[in-house]
Write a protein that holds these residues in place. Structure first.
Motif, mmCIF file in Angstrom:
data_model
loop_
_atom_site.group_PDB
_atom_site.id
_atom_site.type_symbol
_atom_site.label_atom_id
_atom_site.label_comp_id
_atom_site.label_asym_id
_atom_site.label_seq_id
_atom_site.Cartn_x
_atom_site.Cartn_y
_atom_site.Cartn_z
ATOM 1 N N ALA A 204 37.704 59.054 12.337
ATOM 2 C CA ALA A 204 37.025 60.379 12.673
ATOM 3 C C ALA A 204 37.041 61.050 11.549
ATOM 4 O O ALA A 204 37.963 61.140 10.635
ATOM 5 N N VAL A 205 35.945 62.128 11.664
ATOM 6 C CA VAL A 205 36.111 63.253 10.545
ATOM 7 C C VAL A 205 36.133 64.629 11.361
ATOM 8 O O VAL A 205 35.140 64.804 12.005
ATOM 9 N N LEU A 206 37.110 65.326 11.355
ATOM 10 C CA LEU A 206 37.209 66.283 12.303
ATOM 11 C C LEU A 206 37.372 67.648 11.432
ATOM 12 O O LEU A 206 37.665 67.782 10.424
ATOM 13 N N GLN A 207 37.080 68.668 12.344
ATOM 14 C CA GLN A 207 37.167 69.957 11.471
ATOM 15 C C GLN A 207 38.734 70.417 11.570
ATOM 16 O O GLN A 207 39.358 69.598 12.384
ATOM 17 N N ASP A 208 39.104 71.397 10.604
ATOM 18 C CA ASP A 208 40.210 71.860 10.434
ATOM 19 C C ASP A 208 40.320 73.075 11.407
ATOM 20 O O ASP A 208 40.068 74.070 11.006
ATOM 21 N N TYR A 209 40.624 72.943 12.779
ATOM 22 C CA TYR A 209 40.201 74.103 13.514
ATOM 23 C C TYR A 209 41.279 75.282 13.395
ATOM 24 O O TYR A 209 41.173 76.386 13.117
ATOM 25 N N ALA A 210 42.702 74.748 13.070
ATOM 26 C CA ALA A 210 43.754 75.968 12.784
ATOM 27 C C ALA A 210 43.489 76.623 11.564
ATOM 28 O O ALA A 210 43.647 77.812 11.396
ATOM 29 N N GLY A 211 42.940 75.713 10.521
ATOM 30 C CA GLY A 211 42.437 76.256 9.354
ATOM 31 C C GLY A 211 41.349 77.292 9.254
ATOM 32 O O GLY A 211 41.554 78.516 8.433
#
Length: 200
Positions: free
Chosen positions: A63-70
């Motif tokens: 998976a290539v996921l966004q860094d939501y917390a970042g």
């Protein structure tokens, strides 16, 4: 934007013999059965942006996921420097969009460090990632809350509609923190000279 269509679309690609699929599973775990079935059928499948749950290597290739917390921290830090004190609205996509919920939660958590920045809603505000819908939604928010000092969005390309709502209301443009922007956003920023951050 349609969960009932997303599953048969994916199953249909597998039936056609597609060997690799990159998918944005906006409906999160509801899509894991069809994603895992594709993986079991030997299709290289990679969820992008939204986390469907499941296990890499078992339910999908990787998976290539966004860094939501970042992203939330970057937006909150910038809003603190740019706005300092004021109200913030978070504009998401389709109802139930996993990525919108994750970005909103990242922002909400990061804003705890800045108590002078207040969200106008304790939940994300759906806009279907559509400029016309954003204009209508933001017009309603302005009627309800008066001027909102900042808008945060998880799809900048359609933020043109949010800014049009401010112009139509004769209200000073907000600080805008977003991602996934396009040339239209840059042109609007150059023309209207508002505070702007896009994580692209």
């Amino acid at each position: 934007g349609n969960q009932q269509q997303a599953v048969p679309d994916l199953n249909g690609l597998v039936a056609q013999g597609v060997k690799a699929i990159v998918v944005q599973p906006e409906f999160g775990q509801a899509q894991i059965p069809s994603i895992a079935a594709a993986h079991s059928a030997g299709v290289g499948i990679v969820p992008l942006i939204s986390d469907p749950g499941g296990t890499p290597g078992t339910d999908y290739s990787q998976a290539v996921l966004q860094d939501y917390a970042g992203a939330g921290k970057d937006w909150a830090d910038w809003l603190n420097k740019t706005v300092g004190t004021g109200t913030v609205a978070f504009l998401g996509g389709t109802p139930g969009a996993a990525s919108s919920a994750s970005f909103f939660n990242g922002l909400k958590e990061a804003l705890k460090e800045y108590p002078n920045l207040k969200l106008v809603s304790d939940s994300l505000i759906d806009t279907n990632w559509d400029a016309g819908q954003k204009k209508r939604v933001v017009s309603g928010l302005l009627a309800q809350h008066g001027r909102i000092d900042a808008i945060v969005s998880d799809y900048g390309l359609t933020d043109t509609g949010a800014l049009e709502a401010y112009k139509a209301a004769g209200v000073k443009l907000p600080a805008l923190a977003t991602l996934a922007s396009g040339n239209a956003n840059g042109c609007q920023w150059k023309e209207d000279n508002f505070q702007y951050l896009s994580l692209d």
